[in-house]
Design an enzyme around this catalytic site. Structure first.
Site, short mmCIF file in Angstrom:
data_model
loop_
_atom_site.label_atom_id
_atom_site.label_comp_id
_atom_site.label_asym_id
_atom_site.label_seq_id
_atom_site.Cartn_x
_atom_site.Cartn_y
_atom_site.Cartn_z
N GLU A 148 52.88 122.23 -73.35
CA GLU A 148 51.79 121.99 -72.57
C GLU A 148 52.02 121.90 -71.03
OE1 GLU A 148 52.38 117.89 -74.30
OE2 GLU A 148 52.68 119.95 -74.95
N LYS A 222 81.09 115.58 -62.36
CA LYS A 222 80.69 116.24 -63.63
C LYS A 222 79.14 116.81 -63.35
CE LYS A 222 81.70 116.46 -68.78
NZ LYS A 222 81.82 115.86 -69.88
N ALA A 240 66.11 97.43 -62.16
CA ALA A 240 66.11 96.34 -61.17
C ALA A 240 65.60 95.24 -61.66
CB ALA A 240 65.38 97.17 -60.17
N GLY A 353 37.80 94.96 -71.06
CA GLY A 353 38.07 95.37 -72.61
C GLY A 353 36.75 95.86 -73.15
N CYS A 380 35.36 91.56 -65.72
CA CYS A 380 34.52 92.63 -66.32
C CYS A 380 33.92 91.94 -67.68
CB CYS A 380 35.23 93.85 -66.70
SG CYS A 380 34.25 95.34 -66.91
N GLN A 384 31.29 88.65 -68.63
CA GLN A 384 30.38 88.74 -69.80
C GLN A 384 30.53 87.69 -70.63
OE1 GLN A 384 30.20 92.71 -70.95
NE2 GLN A 384 29.85 93.76 -68.83
N HIS A 514 36.96 95.07 -61.02
CA HIS A 514 38.26 95.07 -61.35
C HIS A 514 39.21 94.88 -60.00
CE1 HIS A 514 38.22 96.03 -65.61
NE2 HIS A 514 37.17 96.75 -65.42
N GLU A 516 42.05 93.73 -59.84
CA GLU A 516 43.51 93.89 -59.76
C GLU A 516 43.57 95.37 -59.32
OE1 GLU A 516 41.74 95.07 -64.10
OE2 GLU A 516 41.35 93.75 -62.15
#
EC number: 6.3.4.2
Length: 542
Positions: A148, A222, A240, A353, A380, A384, A514, A516
């Protein structure tokens, strides 16, 4: 003229192409260049919006309402350049648009083919909105050899000719595995991967070789010999301590210098890496640590909460502490036996979610945070659940629920059918298409002047990114506020609750958006910085 950097992968997936692209963009930015990073996804979904987090990880949402690949989150976090709809394309979107044109007769009777129609569409996408940019980095999803991905590889091969070979550089990311039985690294997979790429007509200019062990000079030589690249252009990529050490690590290996050399740029300004030095130092020398319990339903797939995890790290940087995240499966809290597991937590976070699974466990965790004075952050669906918890356990609405989980007599949360967006009135119907039909992108909210949210933001007007189909029912506002859950952030028209908080609680905030998605290591989101600060205070009480 804008220069293009094309990034491909080989041997295996999950080599860190996205982090490498983000790190290289940050290094070029540190030299004073303007950059933009894009992702080409070969899968046939139009976008990742309907894909399971277990399949694809989180869906990253842009200001302009695109549901995109999580790598765009890395691009934004490392560069600070807001991603747009035009920065993520999929095979599904390309084919959908081409077929729509064919049905309209736009091709004037021509036979529609992968070459030139699909490849032309990909090239148009790659060059869109690039005026005035110094570098555009284009990451190709998947690995060389994926059927693909062939149209994308053909398109970037053609682009080198279209923009001039002096304005296009190819970077190929491969794996150099270590065989314990033989006690040595093996370069043959890299050789085969590059050979396949060259068979398509692309000669990489730089090789980024992921390995768990240092790459000896003999192996570097190489690889350079068999893959027809300069020895210095074989870049070792070791693990790291933090992803925010990766730009410094790649600079130490000479990645940005080799890319500039491939473009014939020999007089580039020296990079100012002070920002990254400061972040690395803050992560390496924390002055304390806190434990945050994240109560979710996708905890078996950490990439489902990628931006959330990073935003907590950023909150730690802002407070000079290490944030230890404890992933807690919400379903395990649907009985009382698991509640003691929350006692060591300095903060409890219930993220976004979809679906009913685990909801009762989330509600139980909200109640624990409220009753025990533990800092709480609901995002979110988490907001609720906080409203439903208050309705059930404080306001006497025993049947409080959300229509997302089925019919209910007390819809404290319900499907939003109409809302205003920058494009005008948006209307949705139950049972309609799932893809792209949520309240998506950046929306304004107005904050109460005496609220915690307003003090944290330092403003009474904010803009945050949304991705949801259900809203807290404003008709329950009076009953919830009577129990101490205050609606301190609302949409400009006053109809959609955006933030709830408890002024008498040490730190209890729920948001419909959101946050974040906008947090960065050099600019931590104020809500995450505030939440971690509250967790630090909590840690001193335990």
């Amino acid at each position: 003229m804008t220069r293009f950097i094309f990034i491909t992968g080989g041997v295996v997936s999950s080599l860190g192409k996205g982090l490498m692209a983000a790190s290289l963009a940050a290094l070029l930015q540190a030299r004073g260049y303007s950059v933009r990073v894009r992702k080409f996804d070969p899968y046939l979904n139009v976008d990742p919006g309907t894909m399971s987090p277990y399949q694809h990880g989180e869906v990253y949402v842009t200001d302009d309402g695109a549901e995109t690949d999580l790598d765009l989150g890395h691009y934004e976090r490392f560069t600070g350049v807001p991603s747009r709809q035009t920065d993520n394309i999929t095979s599904g979107r390309v084919y959908r648009d081409i077929i729509a044109k064919e049905r309209r007769g736009d091709f004037l009777g021509a036979t529609v083919q992968v070459i030139p129609h699909v490849t032309d569409a990909i090239k148009t996408f790659a060059r869109a909105e690039t005026e005035g940019l110094d570098f555009v980095l284009c990451e190709i999803g998947g690995t060389v050899g994926d059927i693909e991905g062939l149209p994308f590889l053909e398109a970037i091969r053609q682009l080198s000719i279209d923009v001039g070979k002096a304005n296009a550089v190819y970077i190929h990311c491969t794996l150099v595995p270590y065989l314990a039985a033989a006690g040595e690294l093996k370069t043959k997979p890299t050789q085969h991967s590059v050979a396949e790429l060259r068979g398509i007509g692309i000669q990489p200019d730089v090789l980024v070789c992921r390995s768990e062990h240092p790459l000896p000079e003999s192996d570097r030589a190489k690889i350079a010999l068999f893959c027809n690249v300069d020895r210095k252009a074989v870049i070792a990529a070791l693990d790291a301590p933090s992803i925010y050490d990766v730009p410094l690590q790649y600079h130490g290996e000479g990645l940005d210098e080799e890319v500039l050399k491939a473009f014939g740029i020999t007089d580039a300004p020296a990079p100012d890496l002070s920002r990254w030095d400061a972040i690395s130092e803050a992560l390496a020398t924390p002055e304390g640590e806190v434990t945050i319990g994240v109560v979710g339903k996708y905890t078996g797939m950490k990439d489902a909460y990628k931006s959330l995890t990073e935003a907590l790290v950023h909150g730690g940087i802002a407070n000079r502490v290490k944030v230890n995240v404890r992933w807690l499966d919400a379903e395990e809290f649907e009985g009382d036996d698991a509640m003691p597991r929350l006692e060591p937590m300095h903060g409890i976070l219930v993220p976004g979610g979809f679906g009913e699974r685990g909801s009762e466990g989330k509600i139980a965790c909200v109640r624990f945070a409220r009753e025990h004075g533990v800092p709480f952050f609901g995002i979110c669906l988490g907001m609720q659940m906080a409203c439903i918890e208050a309705a059930r356990n404080q306001a006497g609405v025993a049947g409080a629920s959300t229509t997302e989980f089925g019919p209910t007599q007390e819809p404290v949360v319900g499907m939003i059918t109409e809302w205003m967006s920058p494009e005008g009135l948006q209307v949705r119907e139950a049972g309609g298409n799932l893809g792209g039909t949520m309240r998506l992108g950046s929306y304004a909210a107005r904050l109460a002047g005496n609220s915690l949210a307003a003090s944290v933001y330092g403003s009474e007007t904010i803009h945050e990114r949304h991705r949801h189909r259900y809203e807290v029912n404003v008709h329950y506002r009076d009953r919830l506020e009577a129990e101490g859950l205050m609606f301190t952030g609302m949409s400009p028209d006053g109809l959609l609750p955006e933030i709830v908080e408890r002024p008498e609680h040490p730190w209890f905030v729920g948001v419909q958006f959101h946050p974040e998605l906008k947090s960065k290591p050099f600019d931590p989101h104020p809500l995450f910085a505030g939440f971690v600060a509250a967790a630090v205070r909590q840690s001193r009480l335990v």
